[in-house]
Scaffold this motif. Structure first.
Motif, short mmCIF file in Angstrom:
data_model
loop_
_atom_site.label_atom_id
_atom_site.label_comp_id
_atom_site.label_asym_id
_atom_site.label_seq_id
_atom_site.Cartn_x
_atom_site.Cartn_y
_atom_site.Cartn_z
N LEU A 23 2.52 3.60 -4.12
CA LEU A 23 2.28 4.86 -4.83
C LEU A 23 3.06 6.00 -4.19
CD1 LEU A 23 0.66 6.10 -7.09
CD2 LEU A 23 -1.16 6.53 -5.48
N ILE A 24 2.99 6.08 -2.85
CA ILE A 24 3.67 7.16 -2.14
C ILE A 24 5.18 7.06 -2.35
CG2 ILE A 24 4.09 8.15 0.12
CD1 ILE A 24 1.35 7.20 0.93
N LEU A 75 4.11 2.46 -12.80
CA LEU A 75 2.96 1.64 -12.41
C LEU A 75 2.73 0.50 -13.39
CD1 LEU A 75 0.58 4.53 -11.41
CD2 LEU A 75 1.50 2.81 -9.87
N THR A 119 6.15 16.10 -12.56
CA THR A 119 4.69 16.00 -12.59
C THR A 119 4.18 15.46 -13.92
OG1 THR A 119 4.65 18.30 -13.22
CG2 THR A 119 4.23 17.81 -10.92
N ASN A 120 5.08 14.87 -14.69
CA ASN A 120 4.66 14.27 -15.96
C ASN A 120 4.08 12.89 -15.67
OD1 ASN A 120 4.52 12.98 -18.41
ND2 ASN A 120 6.34 13.99 -19.20
N CYS A 121 2.80 12.72 -16.02
CA CYS A 121 2.18 11.46 -15.63
C CYS A 121 2.77 10.27 -16.38
CB CYS A 121 0.67 11.49 -15.79
SG CYS A 121 0.08 12.47 -17.14
N PHE A 179 0.81 -1.21 0.00
CA PHE A 179 0.00 0.00 0.00
C PHE A 179 0.85 1.26 0.00
CE2 PHE A 179 0.45 -1.74 4.25
CZ PHE A 179 1.01 -0.67 4.93
N LEU A 184 5.26 8.47 -13.92
CA LEU A 184 4.62 7.64 -12.90
C LEU A 184 3.86 6.49 -13.55
CD1 LEU A 184 4.05 7.37 -9.88
CD2 LEU A 184 1.96 8.66 -10.23
N ILE A 244 6.17 8.13 -6.06
CA ILE A 244 6.14 9.56 -6.37
C ILE A 244 7.26 10.28 -5.62
CG2 ILE A 244 4.38 10.18 -4.65
CD1 ILE A 244 4.45 11.60 -8.14
N ALA A 245 7.50 9.87 -4.35
CA ALA A 245 8.55 10.54 -3.58
C ALA A 245 9.92 10.27 -4.20
CB ALA A 245 8.53 10.05 -2.13
#
Lengths: 193, 216
Positions: free
Chosen positions: A75-76, A122, A113-115, A72, A118, A79-80
């Motif tokens: 994701l955090i 994923l 911040t470019n999706c 869980f 990320l 991104i970090a």
């Protein structure tokens, strides 16, 4: 573990499931910096580079979190780590090659911040790619992003000279062109699989 | 309560309403385009995505506003992103618990709410400077505006592409489906068409304003 061959992963990420035109990832820079060919090429190079680095990071994080048993946090953690990696890469390039740093300019920090970045982390985790597969996937996605950006920039440079009605100027026109490009890329469907 | 405290700051109703129409995130600000185009192939997906974003936006704006005086300026963006990522994880597991099919349809795009520029934009531009109540209202308005935008796209694409709305068939079995509209290119075309309508309206209003000025 996914058994997909490296060639098919590369083609899939680059053409068939192009990140911009099929997955709609990284639309903001796609619409924002595709006005000029030179900036588009640089942005593409920067994104490809960051994708490769963050792909390695994501592989490591996933393995670590699996071992600890805390999915869980994925994701955090992603991104970090991606945000701080971009920062590190930025500092490293600034120190070793000021010329390249100036060339990339504002695009480097914006990549955080470019999706697409990320999204790549994923997708490769969801698909269960191994280390080499992840790298090839990142390379394919990065080149595909660059290709879409460069194609778009070329089209938009031509469009500047064309006479268009006032209503369609700006984002609407760009979106229409992107839609047509997207149809063109659908022709690649089925390749490499 | 004295009148001074009421008059202070912007009007709460304005903060709520502006996101719905005047500063609609999808059609006017053109923010958060990735989910707008990617998951709006049916009305239901669009609605689910809109509500998920609304929840994350509301919660993170409120939290960001609550901690706005505690966070040092240098690390504020990282803090916001972590707050947002936390709520996105909550939503991700929540949708998985409610409907596995929906979770499959939306796929990685739920996780990608983290990098939706709309949320970070509201946190930085509004929530970090205003009280929690105002920030929540602003987030609610923006979130509803975003959901509205997604619904506009999703329903058009579903009606044209599959001849149905929210899974209910509209035109009977003879309808020739316009498949390209539910595929990726359809997303670009539908959004372009909506933007054209908005541009057209804006131009007409501007022309009317000029005409009114000349007449006066």
């Amino acid at each position: 573990m996914n058994q997909e061959s490296l060639g098919s992963i590369f083609l899939g990420a680059c053409l068939v499931n192009n990140f911009v035109l099929a997955y709609f990832l990284g639309i903001c820079p796609f619409l924002g910096v595709s006005g000029k060919l030179a900036t588009a090429t640089r942005m593409g190079a920067a994104v490809t580079f960051v994708m490769l680095v963050s792909s390695v990071c994501a592989y490591g994080i996933h393995a670590l979190l699996e071992a600890v048993g805390a999915p869980f946090l994925q994701l955090i953690a992603f991104i970090a780590v991606i945000a701080s990696t971009v920062q590190l890469v930025e500092m490293f390039i600034k120190k070793t090659s000021p010329a390249l740093f100036r060339a990339l300019g504002i695009f480097l920090p914006l990549i955080t911040t470019n999706c697409a970045i990320l999204g790549l982390a994923l997708f490769q985790t969801n698909k269960g790619y191994g280390f080499v597969q992840s790298l090839v996937y990142a390379l394919g996605a990065g080149l595909g992003f660059t290709l879409a950006l460069v194609l778009m920039a070329g089209l938009r440079e031509k469009l500047e000279l064309a006479e268009t009605p006032d209503v369609v100027k700006g984002t609407a026109l760009t979106l229409l062109v992107a839609g047509i490009l997207s149809i063109a890329f659908m022709g690649f469907a089925g390749m490499g699989s | 309560m004295t009148s001074a405290t009421i008059d202070q700051g912007p009007n709460p109703t304005d903060e709520f309403v502006k996101g719905l129409w005047k500063q609609n995130p999808v059609f006017v600000q053109v923010l958060g385009m990735c989910p707008v185009l990617a998951v709006t192939n049916t009305g239901l997906n669009a609605l689910a995505m809109g509500l998920a974003t609304l929840f994350v936006l509301l919660m993170s704006s409120t939290v960001v506003s609550l901690i706005r005086n505690l966070v040092p300026k240098q690390v504020r963006i990282v803090t916001y992103i972590l707050v947002i990522a936390t709520f996105v994880t909550v939503v991700d597991y929540l949708i998985q618990a409610i409907s596995v099919d929906l979770h499959k349809a939306l796929g990685a795009f739920i996780s990608l709410i983290v990098v939706n520029c709309l949320i970070l934009g509201r946190a930085e531009a509004f929530a970090s400077k205003n009280t929690p109540a105002l920030a929540a209202l602003d987030a609610l308005g923006m979130g509803l505006g975003f959901t509205l935008g997604l619904l506009c796209l999703g329903s058009v694409r579903e009606v044209v592409g599959m001849g149905s709305l929210f899974g209910v068939s509209l035109f009977g079995a003879h309808y020739q489906q316009w498949v390209v509209m539910i595929l990726p290119p359809g997303g670009f075309f539908t959004l372009a068409a909506w933007l054209l309508i908005f541009n057209h309206r804006k131009q007409k209003q501007a022309a009317a304003a000029v005409a009114a000025e000349e007449a006066a």
